[in-house]
Structure formats: C-alpha cells, structure tokens
Scaffold this motif. Structure first.
Motif, PDB file in Angstrom:
ATOM      1  N   THR A 147       0.822  -1.205   0.000  1.00  0.00           N
ATOM      2  CA  THR A 147       0.000   0.000   0.000  1.00  0.00           C
ATOM      3  C   THR A 147       0.860   1.261   0.000  1.00  0.00           C
ATOM      4  O   THR A 147       2.067   1.202   0.262  1.00  0.00           O
ATOM      5  N   PHE A 148       0.214   2.388  -0.266  1.00  0.00           N
ATOM      6  CA  PHE A 148       0.928   3.658  -0.385  1.00  0.00           C
ATOM      7  C   PHE A 148       1.717   3.982   0.878  1.00  0.00           C
ATOM      8  O   PHE A 148       2.875   4.409   0.816  1.00  0.00           O
ATOM      9  N   GLY A 149       1.088   3.797   2.032  1.00  0.00           N
ATOM     10  CA  GLY A 149       1.748   4.148   3.288  1.00  0.00           C
ATOM     11  C   GLY A 149       3.036   3.389   3.511  1.00  0.00           C
ATOM     12  O   GLY A 149       4.084   3.978   3.821  1.00  0.00           O
ATOM     13  N   PHE A 150       2.995   2.076   3.339  1.00  0.00           N
ATOM     14  CA  PHE A 150       4.196   1.267   3.527  1.00  0.00           C
ATOM     15  C   PHE A 150       5.216   1.519   2.417  1.00  0.00           C
ATOM     16  O   PHE A 150       6.423   1.363   2.632  1.00  0.00           O
ATOM     17  N   ARG A 151       4.733   1.900   1.239  1.00  0.00           N
ATOM     18  CA  ARG A 151       5.662   2.239   0.156  1.00  0.00           C
ATOM     19  C   ARG A 151       6.487   3.466   0.544  1.00  0.00           C
ATOM     20  O   ARG A 151       7.702   3.506   0.319  1.00  0.00           O
ATOM     21  N   VAL A 152       5.829   4.456   1.129  1.00  0.00           N
ATOM     22  CA  VAL A 152       6.532   5.660   1.593  1.00  0.00           C
ATOM     23  C   VAL A 152       7.585   5.283   2.632  1.00  0.00           C
ATOM     24  O   VAL A 152       8.730   5.764   2.595  1.00  0.00           O
ATOM     25  N   ILE A 153       7.208   4.422   3.578  1.00  0.00           N
ATOM     26  CA  ILE A 153       8.121   4.019   4.650  1.00  0.00           C
ATOM     27  C   ILE A 153       9.321   3.271   4.091  1.00  0.00           C
ATOM     28  O   ILE A 153      10.473   3.564   4.431  1.00  0.00           O
ATOM     29  N   ILE A 154       9.071   2.292   3.211  1.00  0.00           N
ATOM     30  CA  ILE A 154      10.145   1.476   2.640  1.00  0.00           C
ATOM     31  C   ILE A 154      11.112   2.327   1.822  1.00  0.00           C
ATOM     32  O   ILE A 154      12.338   2.223   1.957  1.00  0.00           O
ATOM     33  N   VAL A 155      10.567   3.203   0.984  1.00  0.00           N
ATOM     34  CA  VAL A 155      11.402   4.063   0.149  1.00  0.00           C
ATOM     35  C   VAL A 155      12.249   4.995   1.012  1.00  0.00           C
ATOM     36  O   VAL A 155      13.447   5.190   0.756  1.00  0.00           O
ATOM     37  N   ALA A 156      11.650   5.563   2.054  1.00  0.00           N
ATOM     38  CA  ALA A 156      12.377   6.488   2.932  1.00  0.00           C
ATOM     39  C   ALA A 156      13.530   5.800   3.640  1.00  0.00           C
ATOM     40  O   ALA A 156      14.647   6.336   3.717  1.00  0.00           O
ATOM     41  N   VAL A 157      13.288   4.595   4.147  1.00  0.00           N
ATOM     42  CA  VAL A 157      14.328   3.857   4.875  1.00  0.00           C
ATOM     43  C   VAL A 157      15.469   3.455   3.949  1.00  0.00           C
ATOM     44  O   VAL A 157      16.650   3.661   4.262  1.00  0.00           O
ATOM     45  N   ILE A 158      15.123   2.887   2.782  1.00  0.00           N
ATOM     46  CA  ILE A 158      16.159   2.414   1.852  1.00  0.00           C
ATOM     47  C   ILE A 158      16.963   3.581   1.273  1.00  0.00           C
ATOM     48  O   ILE A 158      18.204   3.550   1.237  1.00  0.00           O
ATOM     49  N   ALA A 159      16.274   4.626   0.820  1.00  0.00           N
ATOM     50  CA  ALA A 159      16.962   5.775   0.212  1.00  0.00           C
ATOM     51  C   ALA A 159      17.885   6.461   1.215  1.00  0.00           C
ATOM     52  O   ALA A 159      19.032   6.794   0.896  1.00  0.00           O
ATOM     53  N   SER A 160      17.397   6.677   2.430  1.00  0.00           N
ATOM     54  CA  SER A 160      18.223   7.337   3.449  1.00  0.00           C
ATOM     55  C   SER A 160      19.405   6.463   3.849  1.00  0.00           C
ATOM     56  O   SER A 160      20.500   6.968   4.117  1.00  0.00           O
ATOM     57  N   SER A 161      19.210   5.149   3.886  1.00  0.00           N
ATOM     58  CA  SER A 161      20.302   4.226   4.235  1.00  0.00           C
ATOM     59  C   SER A 161      21.390   4.243   3.160  1.00  0.00           C
ATOM     60  O   SER A 161      22.589   4.255   3.471  1.00  0.00           O
ATOM     61  N   ILE A 162      20.972   4.242   1.897  1.00  0.00           N
ATOM     62  CA  ILE A 162      21.935   4.296   0.793  1.00  0.00           C
ATOM     63  C   ILE A 162      22.744   5.594   0.843  1.00  0.00           C
ATOM     64  O   ILE A 162      23.974   5.588   0.703  1.00  0.00           O
ATOM     65  N   MET A 163      22.050   6.709   1.076  1.00  0.00           N
ATOM     66  CA  MET A 163      22.735   8.001   1.116  1.00  0.00           C
ATOM     67  C   MET A 163      23.670   8.081   2.317  1.00  0.00           C
ATOM     68  O   MET A 163      24.777   8.633   2.229  1.00  0.00           O
TER      69      MET A 163
END
Length: 244
Positions: free
Chosen positions: A207-223
């Motif tokens: 769902t949209f909510g968990f998509r936001v959470i997953i993207v935020a965690v992965i993107a911030s971790s990579i950066m």
C-alpha cells in the motif's frame, strides 16, 4: 543579539517571515483536508496541535488512499524523525536553568525554519524568546488552515479541482530548486523515484503508506552509506590540507 535582546517580542518579530510562509502553505493544507472530507474544525485542530507541514500533507494523502492507522503512524514518525535531532541540537543552546516542562513546550514548536533561526543565535536561548519565535509561525499555520478550510465551501468547482494539484506542486517546488545545486539531494530524489516506481509496478500489493516508509528507509540508508555527513574534525582536516 545578546541575551538581553532575546525577549518574547523579539522572538515574535524573528518569526514573522516564517509566519508569512506558513500562512500560504497551510491554506493549501486546509483546502486539501476539507476536500478529503475532513471537517474544517478537525483540520484546524490538527494544525494547532501538530505543526508539521510535510507530516500533515502526507497524512491527508494517506487518509484519502485508505491507509491503515499503523501506516500513517509509522510514516509520520519517519517523516518527523529529523525533529528529534534538531531538538537535541537546540538543547545545547538552551539556558541550563530552563525546566523540563518549558523544554517540552519549546520542543513542540521546533520546525525546520524555527530551528534555522534559533540555531543562528550566538547566546543561550531562553524560554520567552523561543516561545515568541514559535508563536507567530504557529499562528500563521493555524490561521492559514482555517482560511483554506472555509474557502473550500465558497470557491467555484473548477477552481476547487485546480487547487487539488496544489499539494503536488508544493512538494515539487520544495525539492527541485535545491536539487539543482546539491548533487547529493538530486541523487537521493532519483533513488526515491526509482524505488517508488519499482514497488508500484512490480509489487502493487504494498500500500501507499508502507511504500513511503520502505522508500524512505532504503533511500536514506543508501545516502548515509555512500555520502556520510562529515564530522567537524574531518572538515577541519580538509581545510588544513587545502590551506597547505
């Protein structure tokens, strides 16, 4: 500005430019909230007790998409996590005689812009100045929500539909200008868009909510892994090497 000048009124004056900016943005929030069938009084109460523009906009969008309470709570926590770090930083500038309850009240009005103004002060921050600095932006954010919520009932239908894209335009306006000059931010935005598209097209069950959470965690971790923030010691070492 010395400690004697850090009065409540001076804080309000320093907060006026932030108040003007918040007023404009919160009108859009009030409008969007009412369009999502949230009562005007509830939208106003939310702004008066939350004071988190990105978190509130994301919450409204998730409500419209039927996200669960868990999704909304976790996403809001992720979005507003930066305020913990800002508050920790400001706690080093606060007058040591400031009590716990006053510190909690000061923490309520911490936002990106208020943090920027407060952290620029050379002397210790006192309770009166900080609350004055926070009051005008809070008033502007709350008042703008009221105006936007009430305007929804009197605007023509065509204008209402046009205002529906204002939220997305605001987010684009926030990220595009700094991305033009900041390479790391540009990369982070690109990673986030790519991850969001992958999940949307290949794992539509999320769902949209968990998509936001997953993207935020992965993107911030990579950066954080590839572009860690340099410590003061590392910055000083680079400056010394540059001078040599």
């Amino acid at each position: 500005m010395n400690n004697k000048q850090l009065t409540y009124l001076n804080g309000m004056k320093d907060g006026l430019p932030i108040c003007a900016a918040y007023l404009a943005v919160s009108i859009t929030f009030g409008f969007s909230a009412v369009q999502s069938e949230m009562p005007a009084w509830l939208a106003t109460l939310l702004s008066a007790t939350a004071l988190t523009s990105t978190g509130q906009f994301a919450g409204i969008n998730m409500i419209l998409l039927g996200s669960s309470f868990i999704e909304i709570i976790v996403a809001s926590l992720m979005i507003n996590l930066r305020y913990f770090l800002m508050s920790l930083s400001l706690s080093q500038q606060i007058d040591q005689s400031t009590g716990t309850l006053k510190r909690i009240a000061m923490g309520f009005v911490v936002t990106d812009e208020i943090f920027a103004v407060a952290s620029s002060k050379k002397s210790d921050l006192n309770f009166k100045y900080f609350m004055g600095l926070g009051f005008t932006p809070w008033a502007g954010w709350t008042l703008g929500t009221v105006i936007g919520a009430l305007a929804n009932s009197i605007l023509p239908q065509r204008l209402e539909l046009a205002m529906g894209i204002a939220l997305y335009c605001m987010f684009i306006a926030i990220i595009i200008p700094p991305a033009k000059t900041e390479k790391k931010l540009f990369i982070c935005i690109g990673i986030s868009i790519l991850l969001s598209c992958i999940i949307y097209f290949f794992i539509p069950q999320i769902t949209f909510g968990f998509r936001v959470i997953i993207v935020a965690v992965i993107a911030s971790s990579i950066m954080a892994f590839f572009f860690p923030i340099k410590t003061e010691g590392e910055i000083k070492e680079e400056e010394i090497k540059h001078d040599i």
